[in-house]
Scaffold this active site. Structure first.
Site, PDB file in Angstrom:
ATOM      1  CG  ASP A  54      -0.838  -0.253   2.317  1.00 47.60           C
ATOM      2  OD1 ASP A  54       0.990  -0.499   2.467  1.00 47.60           O
ATOM      3  OD2 ASP A  54      -0.895  -0.124   3.023  1.00 47.60           O
ATOM      4  CB  SER A  55       4.474   2.206  -0.239  1.00 47.89           C
ATOM      5  OG  SER A  55       4.804   0.773  -1.104  1.00 47.89           O
ATOM      6  CE  LYS A 123       3.605  -5.739   3.218  1.00 52.73           C
ATOM      7  NZ  LYS A 123       2.491  -4.674   4.145  1.00 52.73           N
ATOM      8  CD  GLU A 125       0.643  -1.936   7.794  1.00 50.57           C
ATOM      9  OE1 GLU A 125       0.864  -0.906   8.911  1.00 50.57           O
ATOM     10  OE2 GLU A 125       1.701  -1.160   6.471  1.00 50.57           O
ATOM     11  CD  GLU A 192       7.783  -0.152   7.165  1.00 51.40           C
ATOM     12  OE1 GLU A 192       7.305  -1.279   6.683  1.00 51.40           O
ATOM     13  OE2 GLU A 192       8.273   0.340   6.748  1.00 51.40           O
TER      14      GLU A 192
END
Ligand code: KIV
Length: 309
Positions: A54-55, A123, A125, A192
């Site tokens: 989603d970057s 994915k 988070e 991350e």
């Protein structure tokens, strides 16, 4: 355009193959991609996994953070990446707000991604309630990749875009989330922006492949953002980024040359155009003069300039 997918000799990467790579200590290379062209680059480069992160919200859609990107936008980008990939395992980020509310919401969104894009895994988070969502998605038959440490969708809760787990207590929370996501059935996990020491301590507990970004060298693989690797932007660059090219400069220089040549009348030249067989242009002028076009617009000066204007 001449960018048709080339037939690949490699077989598609599978989750068991990634697990095997972990077992054999063979590092896994993952990179983000956001469209057909970047997918073709990732594939040609031999990436094992591709993430439609989603970057994309920031790198290709121009939002100020990852939060605003919608499911429809991510699905469009993921489907484009799918069309460009045949070998790497394709993972898609579920956007903020599309999975947190309930197990039903999470499964519904994950199913949309799989059905409409053909991605191999989704994915999500964080730990906490996300662990239940991961379990529900896995129970629905969809592979899930977890993501702990710095989680950009909720960075505001963690005090902004900064490394996480820098005290033993904070690191314990990162470890708890990682192990909980693993126990919920995640097939892999992203770490991350956590200290390398934390990664080293938690790695012996991880049975699933761990892909790091700013988590040191002890993970099973690494992921970086496509635009960061290629130097395609002049925005903030986290310290974990390594640039392998400076494409922003070369792209800007190339487009500047193009614009200057158009302004100067230096492009296009005859070499960039098409010709007609001898006499055909003259015949066309005659045909036009005799047609209803010629009758309505009589050509007094039959020069090419007059025809074009
Ligand atoms: O959105 C993204 O690109 C990511 C990677 C940085 C892991 O989540």
């Amino acid at each position: 355009m001449s960018v048709q997918p080339a037939a690949s000799a490699r077989r598609p990467v599978t989750l068991p193959e990634l697990a095997e790579r972990k077992a054999l200590g063979q590092p896994i290379a993952m990179i983000t991609a956001y469209d057909y062209a970047s997918a073709r680059v990732a594939e040609a480069a031999g990436a094992d996994m591709v993430l439609v992160g989603d970057s994309a919200a920031m790198t290709v859609l121009g939002y100020p953070s990852t939060v605003p990107v919608s499911v429809d936008e991510m699905i469009m980008l993921t489907a484009a990446v799918r069309r460009g990939l045949s070998v790497p395992l394709l993972v898609a980020d579920l956007p903020f707000g599309s999975y947190e509310r309930s197990d039903e919401q999470a499964v519904e969104t994950a199913q949309r991604f799989v059905k409409e894009t053909g991605c191999d895994a989704v994915k999500i988070e964080r730990g906490g309630t996300t662990v239940d969502r991961a379990r529900a998605i896995v129970a629905a038959g969809i592979a899930v990749v977890g993501h702990v440490g710095l989680t950009p969708q909720t960075a505001v809760l963690a005090g902004g875009f900064r490394a996480q787990g820098r005290t033993a207590e904070a690191a314990l929370e990162v470890c708890r989330a990682a192990v909980a996501l693993q126990d919920a059935g995640c097939s892999a996990i992203v770490f991350e922006a956590i200290p390398s020491d934390v990664t080293e301590v938690v790695m012996p507990l991880m049975r699933i492949p761990v892909i790091g970004i700013g988590a040191g060298p002890a993970t099973d693989g690494q992921v970086l953002v496509f635009h960061d690797v290629l130097g395609m932007h002049d925005g903030h660059q986290p310290r974990f980024v390594k640039r392998y090219a400076s494409l922003l400069e070369s792209m800007t220089a190339a487009v500047t040359d193009y614009v200057a040549e158009v302004h100067a009348g230096a492009f296009p030249t005859a070499a960039h155009g098409y010709g007609m067989a001898a006499g055909e242009a003259e015949r066309l002028r005659e045909l036009i003069a005799l047609s209803e076009i010629g009758l309505r617009h009589p050509v007094t000066d039959p020069s090419p300039t007059t025809l074009v204007s």
